[in-house]
Design a protein around this motif. Structure first.
Motif, short mmCIF file in Angstrom:
data_model
loop_
_atom_site.label_atom_id
_atom_site.label_comp_id
_atom_site.label_asym_id
_atom_site.label_seq_id
_atom_site.Cartn_x
_atom_site.Cartn_y
_atom_site.Cartn_z
N ILE A 127 0.90 -1.16 0.01
CA ILE A 127 -0.04 0.01 -0.09
C ILE A 127 1.00 1.15 -0.25
CG2 ILE A 127 -1.96 1.11 0.83
CD1 ILE A 127 -2.56 -1.87 2.50
N ASP A 128 0.53 2.21 -1.61
CA ASP A 128 1.88 2.88 -1.17
C ASP A 128 0.72 4.27 -1.88
OD1 ASP A 128 3.65 5.39 -2.37
OD2 ASP A 128 4.91 3.52 -1.44
N ASP A 129 1.49 5.77 -1.56
CA ASP A 129 0.37 6.64 -2.34
C ASP A 129 1.17 7.13 -3.56
OD1 ASP A 129 2.73 7.74 -1.40
OD2 ASP A 129 1.48 10.08 -1.07
N ARG A 130 2.73 6.15 -4.58
CA ARG A 130 2.54 6.76 -5.02
C ARG A 130 2.47 5.33 -6.60
NH1 ARG A 130 5.23 11.51 -5.43
NH2 ARG A 130 6.92 11.21 -6.66
N ALA A 131 1.88 5.76 -7.62
CA ALA A 131 2.18 4.64 -8.83
C ALA A 131 3.27 4.18 -8.51
CB ALA A 131 1.09 5.21 -10.15
N GLU A 132 3.96 4.76 -9.08
CA GLU A 132 5.13 4.34 -9.24
C GLU A 132 5.73 4.07 -8.53
OE1 GLU A 132 6.90 8.73 -8.15
OE2 GLU A 132 5.14 7.72 -8.73
N ASN A 133 5.99 3.53 -6.81
CA ASN A 133 6.82 2.17 -6.33
C ASN A 133 5.46 1.33 -5.95
OD1 ASN A 133 7.79 4.65 -5.45
ND2 ASN A 133 6.86 5.59 -3.69
N ILE A 134 4.05 1.40 -6.40
CA ILE A 134 3.64 0.14 -6.44
C ILE A 134 4.00 -1.07 -7.79
CG2 ILE A 134 1.33 -0.45 -7.15
CD1 ILE A 134 1.67 0.29 -4.44
N HIS A 135 4.03 0.34 -8.73
CA HIS A 135 5.00 -0.55 -10.24
C HIS A 135 6.86 -0.85 -9.84
CE1 HIS A 135 5.38 -1.67 -14.03
NE2 HIS A 135 6.32 -0.59 -14.64
N GLY A 136 6.85 -0.36 -8.62
CA GLY A 136 8.21 -1.24 -8.72
C GLY A 136 7.35 -2.56 -7.92
N GLY A 137 7.58 -2.61 -7.12
CA GLY A 137 6.53 -3.79 -6.28
C GLY A 137 6.13 -4.81 -7.57
N GLU A 138 5.26 -4.88 -8.76
CA GLU A 138 4.08 -5.18 -8.88
C GLU A 138 5.63 -5.45 -9.86
OE1 GLU A 138 -0.02 -3.31 -8.83
OE2 GLU A 138 1.59 -2.79 -11.19
N LEU A 139 6.38 -5.20 -11.06
CA LEU A 139 7.88 -6.15 -11.34
C LEU A 139 8.46 -7.62 -11.01
CD1 LEU A 139 9.20 -2.85 -12.69
CD2 LEU A 139 7.99 -4.37 -13.71
N LEU A 140 8.04 -6.67 -9.33
CA LEU A 140 8.64 -8.49 -8.26
C LEU A 140 7.95 -8.98 -8.03
CD1 LEU A 140 11.53 -6.33 -6.00
CD2 LEU A 140 11.51 -7.65 -8.49
#
Length: 196
Positions: A164-177
């Motif tokens: 759970i993060d307020d920034r889409a780019e940080n969520i995307h970084g986790g999704e890549l892994l």
């Protein structure tokens, strides 16, 4: 199956609003614009989050770029900005409800060393199963290495984590892994529907 809830800190658990800091310590719009640009939007902010400088170093690095008349307000903003880090409404209850539902809870945050002082306004770190804070790791989200640090340190499988993060780019970084995630927009009711 999701077993672990991973929380960002700023604007997910605590209310990081730089404008509140500027409103308190600056007397003109020009002063606000200058300090916003030179403190909150300048390289030193991320340098402190990355751990290459400390919070106490910021003023000395930034002051030469700021008109002398603005330096008292700059000092106040540099030294006292964390007053705005209040718990968001319903955040503490949501974390407790996640724990009661059987999830393990973790923090993954970009934050400077002052985190270890103001976070106690929310909860003792010991209430969480673990935390990875960027200034200690010399890494920043969304760099892959900081997510991997979380997984390796706490023996987590990415596919069993929900971030759970307020920034889409940080969520995307986790999704890549392989980690599922949700961009938080100050709506814990929506998260309850997903997780509880």
């Amino acid at each position: 199956m999701i077993k672990n809830i991973v929380f960002d800190m700023g604007n997910v658990l605590l209310d990081f609003q730089p404008e509140r800091v500027l409103d308190r310590f600056c007397s003109t719009e020009a002063e606000k614009d200058c300090i916003r640009r030179e403190l909150f939007q300048a390289p030193e902010w991320l340098m402190a989050d990355r751990g290459v400088i400390r919070d106490c170093d910021r003023y000395g690095l930034i002051a030469p770029r700021v008109p002398e008349a603005y330096r008292p307000a700059l000092r106040d903003c540099c030294e006292r900005w964390a007053f705005c880090m209040d718990p968001l409404p319903h955040a503490q209850q949501f974390v407790q409800d996640c724990k009661a539902a059987g999830y393990r809870v973790y923090i993954l945050s970009n934050a400077s060393d002052l985190f270890f002082t103001y976070f106690n306004n929310f909860s003792p770190l010991s209430d969480f199963d673990g935390a990875v804070i960027s200034c200690q790791e010399l890494l920043l989200k969304p760099e892959a290495e900081i997510y991997q640090r979380l997984f390796e340190r706490y023996h987590l499988k990415p596919e069993e984590c929900f971030f759970i993060d307020d920034r889409a780019e940080n969520i995307h970084g986790g999704e890549l892994l392989g980690m599922k995630g949700h961009v938080f927009c100050n709506d814990y009711d929506e998260l309850r529907k997903i997780l509880l």
